[in-house]
Design a protein around this motif. Structure first.
Motif, PDB file in Angstrom:
ATOM      1  N   LEU A  92       0.825  -1.203   0.000  1.00  0.00           N
ATOM      2  CA  LEU A  92       0.000   0.000   0.000  1.00  0.00           C
ATOM      3  C   LEU A  92       0.863   1.259   0.000  1.00  0.00           C
ATOM      4  O   LEU A  92       2.036   1.228   0.374  1.00  0.00           O
ATOM      5  CB  LEU A  92      -0.906   0.017   1.239  1.00  0.00           C
ATOM      6  N   ASN A 101      -5.626   5.514  -2.134  1.00  0.00           N
ATOM      7  CA  ASN A 101      -5.140   4.186  -2.483  1.00  0.00           C
ATOM      8  C   ASN A 101      -6.127   3.469  -3.400  1.00  0.00           C
ATOM      9  O   ASN A 101      -5.728   2.826  -4.372  1.00  0.00           O
ATOM     10  CB  ASN A 101      -4.905   3.355  -1.220  1.00  0.00           C
ATOM     11  N   THR A 149      -6.215  -3.567   0.500  1.00  0.00           N
ATOM     12  CA  THR A 149      -5.461  -4.179  -0.591  1.00  0.00           C
ATOM     13  C   THR A 149      -6.393  -4.915  -1.550  1.00  0.00           C
ATOM     14  O   THR A 149      -6.267  -4.814  -2.778  1.00  0.00           O
ATOM     15  CB  THR A 149      -4.408  -5.153  -0.042  1.00  0.00           C
TER      16      THR A 149
END
Length: 239
Positions: A92, A101, A149
């Protein structure tokens, strides 16, 4: 008439700095399946995923996606084809927010065009991420980072999602939640290749599975068949 597999790996050899780690791997993933690749640490599972993603150069054999050879293509070209990987190390941007992100996960033109709706889908799947949308990723717990993620990978609008050890470092309840989320993602129509050391839960989830040892596939079958195999039970389930 035979149907074409979504992903076909034939006699794949790959490794690092001229040292071969994979010694003739054969593996297929049909569209709509969850396929598991299981084995002990160091068996070659992550090298397999990196070869699929174009991060590790193959030394021989073939990797075909929807009938096209992709061995030797750059990682960004493979992502554009619809293969997105969730790496074991999460990778990340810890100084950026959750929202930032997620938006970085939408790299292809199609994914960028749809990112307004896909980020809402990510928040629906992981409400905790919406609560922390403006929080820096590096300040989140391990479980929250794993959610991020996975959600970031989904922002890339993949057709094939490759998960490398998604349960690593998670508490038992969070592991159960993660496998439940993977099942939900699959039910939405996504094809999944999952690489895991958590053999029991992975094979319970998978349609089919492969067992890897020392860079070779040593066994394959349905998830239930592998769970019933005496060698698998003794080697990986502690019985």
């Amino acid at each position: 008439m035979t149907t074409m597999a979504m992903l076909e790996i034939d006699d794949l050899r790959a490794g690092y700095d001229g040292i071969e780690v994979l010694h003739g791997v054969d593996l297929t993933v049909e569209e709509g399946e969850i396929v598991a690749l299981v084995g002990s640490n160091g068996a070659g599972k992550t090298t397999t995923t990196r070869a699929i993603a174009g991060i590790v150069e193959s030394m021989g054999g073939s990797i075909r996606y929807r009938g096209d050879e992709i061995g030797g293509e750059d990682p960004h070209e493979i992502v554009e084809r619809g293969i997105v990987q969730v790496p074991e190390d999460r990778d990340l941007f810890t100084g950026l927010s959750v929202r930032e992100n997620l938006l970085l996960g939408a790299q292809t033109d199609d994914a960028k065009a749809d990112r307004g709706s896909t980020i809402e889908e990510a928040f629906d799947l992981f409400p905790r991420l919406e609560e922390r949308a403006d929080q820096r990723a590096g300040t989140m717990s391990g479980g929250e980072q794993q959610m991020l993620t996975l959600a970031r990978a989904l922002m890339g609008a993949p057709d094939l999602l490759v998960l490398d050890e998604p349960s690593t470092g998670l508490a038992p309840q969070l592991v159960a939640d993660m496998f439940g989320t993977i099942a939900e993602i699959h039910d939405s129509g996504l094809t999944v290749l999952i690489i895991e050391q958590n053999v029991q839960q992975t094979l319970e989830l998978a349609d089919r599975g492969y067992v890897m040892e020392n860079g070779r596939i040593t066994l394959d079958g349905t998830g239930d068949e592998l769970l019933d195999d005496e060698g698998v039970v003794e080697a990986y389930l502690g019985v």
